[in-house]
Design an enzyme around this catalytic site. Structure first.
Site, PDB file in Angstrom:
ATOM      1  N   ASP A  61      17.097  -1.004   3.355  1.00  0.00           N
ATOM      2  CA  ASP A  61      16.289   0.311   3.386  1.00  0.00           C
ATOM      3  C   ASP A  61      16.462   0.887   2.093  1.00  0.00           C
ATOM      4  OD1 ASP A  61      17.420   1.042   6.921  1.00  0.00           O
ATOM      5  OD2 ASP A  61      15.752  -0.326   6.062  1.00  0.00           O
ATOM      6  N   ARG A  77       8.607  10.057   9.876  1.00  0.00           N
ATOM      7  CA  ARG A  77       9.399   9.307  10.939  1.00  0.00           C
ATOM      8  C   ARG A  77      10.694   9.389  10.710  1.00  0.00           C
ATOM      9  NH1 ARG A  77       7.516   3.442  12.937  1.00  0.00           N
ATOM     10  NH2 ARG A  77       9.633   3.899  13.994  1.00  0.00           N
ATOM     11  N   ARG A 114       9.711  -8.725  13.820  1.00  0.00           N
ATOM     12  CA  ARG A 114      10.923  -8.054  14.323  1.00  0.00           C
ATOM     13  C   ARG A 114      11.252  -8.648  15.691  1.00  0.00           C
ATOM     14  NH1 ARG A 114      11.120  -3.208  11.557  1.00  0.00           N
ATOM     15  NH2 ARG A 114      13.172  -2.890  12.617  1.00  0.00           N
ATOM     16  N   LYS A 160      19.279   8.653  11.170  1.00  0.00           N
ATOM     17  CA  LYS A 160      18.248   8.183  11.862  1.00  0.00           C
ATOM     18  C   LYS A 160      18.581   7.041  12.779  1.00  0.00           C
ATOM     19  CE  LYS A 160      14.333   5.653  10.580  1.00  0.00           C
ATOM     20  NZ  LYS A 160      14.512   4.455  11.314  1.00  0.00           N
ATOM     21  N   ASN A 161      19.251   6.089  12.003  1.00  0.00           N
ATOM     22  CA  ASN A 161      19.395   4.835  12.490  1.00  0.00           C
ATOM     23  C   ASN A 161      20.685   4.886  13.363  1.00  0.00           C
ATOM     24  OD1 ASN A 161      17.196   3.853  11.665  1.00  0.00           O
ATOM     25  ND2 ASN A 161      17.958   2.817   9.831  1.00  0.00           N
ATOM     26  N   CYS A 203       5.573  -5.433  12.830  1.00  0.00           N
ATOM     27  CA  CYS A 203       5.397  -4.134  11.922  1.00  0.00           C
ATOM     28  C   CYS A 203       5.362  -4.449  10.436  1.00  0.00           C
ATOM     29  CB  CYS A 203       6.758  -3.605  12.343  1.00  0.00           C
ATOM     30  SG  CYS A 203       7.945  -3.744  11.161  1.00  0.00           S
TER      31      CYS A 203
HETATM   32  C1  EPZ Z   1      17.626  -1.738  11.953  1.00  0.00           C
HETATM   33  O1  EPZ Z   1      16.701  -2.395  12.524  1.00  0.00           O
HETATM   34  C2  EPZ Z   1      17.248  -0.449  11.227  1.00  0.00           C
HETATM   35  N1  EPZ Z   1      16.529   0.131  12.213  1.00  0.00           N
HETATM   36  C3  EPZ Z   1      16.178  -0.848   9.894  1.00  0.00           C
HETATM   37  O2  EPZ Z   1      15.858   0.356   9.532  1.00  0.00           O
HETATM   38  C4  EPZ Z   1      17.065  -1.568   8.965  1.00  0.00           C
HETATM   39  O3  EPZ Z   1      16.060  -2.134   7.985  1.00  0.00           O
HETATM   40  C5  EPZ Z   1      17.755  -2.861   9.840  1.00  0.00           C
HETATM   41  O4  EPZ Z   1      18.246  -2.582  11.135  1.00  0.00           O
HETATM   42  C6  EPZ Z   1      18.755  -3.370   8.950  1.00  0.00           C
HETATM   43  O5  EPZ Z   1      19.705  -3.127   8.319  1.00  0.00           O
HETATM   44  C7  EPZ Z   1      17.283   0.936  13.081  1.00  0.00           C
HETATM   45  O6  EPZ Z   1      18.408   1.257  13.193  1.00  0.00           O
HETATM   46  C8  EPZ Z   1      16.142   1.928  14.020  1.00  0.00           C
HETATM   47  P1  EPZ Z   1      18.155  -6.244  12.379  1.00  0.00           P
HETATM   48  P2  EPZ Z   1      16.628  -3.547  13.502  1.00  0.00           P
HETATM   49  O7  EPZ Z   1      18.199  -6.608  13.880  1.00  0.00           O
HETATM   50  O8  EPZ Z   1      17.877  -3.385  14.213  1.00  0.00           O
HETATM   51  C9  EPZ Z   1      15.902 -10.368  12.494  1.00  0.00           C
HETATM   52  C10 EPZ Z   1      14.331   1.868   8.604  1.00  0.00           C
HETATM   53  O9  EPZ Z   1      13.640   1.883   7.511  1.00  0.00           O
HETATM   54  N2  EPZ Z   1      16.250 -10.430  13.764  1.00  0.00           N
HETATM   55  O10 EPZ Z   1      19.290  -6.059  11.937  1.00  0.00           O
HETATM   56  O11 EPZ Z   1      15.533  -3.923  13.893  1.00  0.00           O
HETATM   57  C11 EPZ Z   1      14.537  -9.127  12.280  1.00  0.00           C
HETATM   58  O12 EPZ Z   1      13.265  -9.960  12.584  1.00  0.00           O
HETATM   59  C12 EPZ Z   1      14.527   0.682   9.525  1.00  0.00           C
HETATM   60  O13 EPZ Z   1      14.977   2.918   8.929  1.00  0.00           O
HETATM   61  C13 EPZ Z   1      15.655 -11.458  14.811  1.00  0.00           C
HETATM   62  O14 EPZ Z   1      15.213 -12.651  13.942  1.00  0.00           O
HETATM   63  O15 EPZ Z   1      17.100  -4.888  12.348  1.00  0.00           O
HETATM   64  C14 EPZ Z   1      14.710  -8.876  10.848  1.00  0.00           C
HETATM   65  O16 EPZ Z   1      14.245 -10.016  10.158  1.00  0.00           O
HETATM   66  C15 EPZ Z   1      13.599  -0.423   9.013  1.00  0.00           C
HETATM   67  N3  EPZ Z   1      15.972 -11.455  16.003  1.00  0.00           N
HETATM   68  C16 EPZ Z   1      16.243  -9.249  10.749  1.00  0.00           C
HETATM   69  O17 EPZ Z   1      16.736  -9.786  11.800  1.00  0.00           O
HETATM   70  C17 EPZ Z   1      16.824 -10.590  16.657  1.00  0.00           C
HETATM   71  O18 EPZ Z   1      16.804 -10.697  18.041  1.00  0.00           O
HETATM   72  C18 EPZ Z   1      17.056  -7.589  10.628  1.00  0.00           C
HETATM   73  O19 EPZ Z   1      17.027  -7.093  12.034  1.00  0.00           O
HETATM   74  C19 EPZ Z   1      16.994  -9.310  16.043  1.00  0.00           C
HETATM   75  C20 EPZ Z   1      16.814  -9.447  14.548  1.00  0.00           C
END
Ligand code: EPZ
Length: 418
Positions: free
Chosen positions: A304, A396, A121, A22-23, A116
């Site tokens: 995850d 989802r 996020r 998915k990701n 969320c």
């Molecule tokens: C991706 O989310 C995945 N989703 C998430 O999977 C996964 O948990 C996450 O990466 C971490 O591996 C998809 O790929 C669609 P991040 P993403 O940007 O890109 C903070 C699932 O269950 N952050 O690495 O949103 C954020 O708040 C989902 O399949 C900032 O502060 O993750 C979070 O605490 C859940 N500012 C942390 O980083 C930013 O600009 C992780 O975010 C971006 C992120």
């Protein structure tokens, strides 16, 4: 609304094939927007988030068709350069169209994703990187309004190895003028899969899978064909289902190396894990013992799989310590697990999991897709019946979750929730 009704007590045995990740898939779909010609994406999982991303691409004006797990995406000349709130709010990953639209068409209007259930996020790292590349950004009426006649390459240091920020900025950089260096970039396999697809489209990108990615911008990208890598998180979920039921489960269709840390931790807890060419199999010869887990960006333990791993630890022989470093609210599943008889105490980013003899079935509610999957795993070993509500969260990101569990011997039914 539907629920899963799970009868505890089955020992899972057999083989399941993981679907496409998915990701990764969602980002490949966004990247296809940048092509001058049609793209084909194979091994697409049949999940709600893919259907939502299809709606996003159709809203933009692309022609999208999905048949037998294969997506065909045809770009258009005059697209609608927007991702509306209704779709972004339903799936925050839609924000990755921002970099693609901006780089290809010079303009984009994307709704700010809401909060969320697993925490704030932010997308500040996405926006800061785009500004460094010369984008003019404004926020109005809940939308990011971005303009850039032509993005220019920049040396961007990500405060955090954010997956989404890395992907959005990668796509923007692919069509920017000059060189972009992304430092402290995310190293997840799904990022490397996106780089693989972009490279087939004609992008010039080095360093995928490392923390420094270098992109030489090109003038245009063509359509390409690509197959999504296997879903390591779905695979890890099924391996943990085999472990919690003390069964023997083999998961195929994956790159075993993508689950190295998860396998390491399962072995530390007392599982036997065998590695195959494109598979992993698990069994539990003796007792499961308590361990320490800290979630970290790849190749650290994936957030995850944190809820699903907690289920294994609820009935371990001993106490475990779980630290969640990625999201600020990803212990929502704990209250539900404690309803099933687990003994978990949380404080800030830490959870102490004291092993108990057994869990007992009860009605519980999914708060996000991984918590939902974890509650199903708990239901597999809880005495009696467990009903998992709000399973739209699970739909989802898990393709035929109940069917695959049933094929392994689980007693699980999807029924209308009154
Ligand atoms: C991706 O989310 C995945 N989703 C998430 O999977 C996964 O948990 C996450 O990466 C971490 O591996 C998809 O790929 C669609 P991040 P993403 O940007 O890109 C903070 C699932 O269950 N952050 O690495 O949103 C954020 O708040 C989902 O399949 C900032 O502060 O993750 C979070 O605490 C859940 N500012 C942390 O980083 C930013 O600009 C992780 O975010 C971006 C992120």
């Amino acid at each position: 609304m539907e629920k899963f009704v799970v009868e505890g007590g089955s020992r899972l045995e057999g083989t399941v094939k993981a679907s496409g990740a998915k990701n990764s898939c969602l980002k490949l779909m966004a990247a296809a927007v940048m092509g001058d010609g049609p793209s084909t994406i194979g091994n697409v999982p049949d999940i709600a988030d893919v259907r939502t991303m299809i709606e996003v691409l159709r809203y933009i004006g692309l022609e999208v068709s999905l048949a037998e797990g294969e997506l065909t995406i045809k770009p258009v000349e005059s697209p609608v350069l927007e991702a509306p709130y209704e779709l972004v709010q339903r799936m925050r990953a839609s924000v990755v169209v921002l970099g693609a639209l901006l780089a290809r068409f010079g303009k984009a209007r994307v709704a700010m994703p809401g909060g969320c259930n697993i925490g704030t996020r932010q997308i500040d790292l996405h926006l800061r990187g785009l500004e460094q590349m010369g984008a003019k950004l404004g926020i109005s009426h809940g939308y990011v309004e971005a303009e850039a006649p032509r993005l220019t390459g920049a040396h961007i240091y990500l405060d955090f190895a954010s997956m989404g920020a890395t992907e959005n900025l990668l796509m923007a950089a692919a069509l920017a003028e000059g060189r972009t260096v992304l430092d402290n970039a995310a190293k997840e396999p799904e990022v490397a899969d996106l780089v693989g697809f972009l490279s087939k489209m004609g992008a010039r990108i080095e360093g995928a899978g490392t923390s420094t990615i270098v992109v030489e911008g090109v003038g245009s990208l063509k359509g390409a064909e690509h197959a999504v890598i296997g879903d390591r998180i779905e695979a890890g979920t099924f391996l943990l289902a085999g472990a919690v039921t003390r069964g023997e489960v083999n998961v195929t269709g994956i790159v075993p190396g993508h689950l190295e840390m998860v396998v390491e931790k399962m072995r530390e807890a007392g599982c036997d894990v065998e590695e195959g060419e494109d598979s992993l199999s698990v069994s539990v010869p003796g007792t499961v013992k308590g361990i320490e887990i800290s979630t970290l960006p790849y190749p650290g333990f994936p957030t995850d799989l944190q809820p699903q791993m907690q289920v294994l630890l609820t009935t371990a022989d001993g106490t475990s310590f779980v630290t969640e470093n990625i999201f600020d609210n990803r212990f929502m599943v704990v209250d539900e697990l404690n309803r099933l008889g687990a003994d978990i105490k949380t404080k800030d980013h830490h959870a102490v999991v004291r092993g108990v003899e057994k869990l007992s079935g009860a009605p519980v509610t999914a708060t996000d897709l991984r918590a939902g999957a974890a509650l199903v795993l708990a239901g597999l070993i809880a005495e009696g019946v467990t009903e998992v509500y709000r399973i739209e969260h699970i739909d989802r990101g898990y393709d035929r979750f109940a069917e695959k569990l049933t094929s392994l011997g689980a007693d699980i039914r999807r029924v209308e929730a009154s």
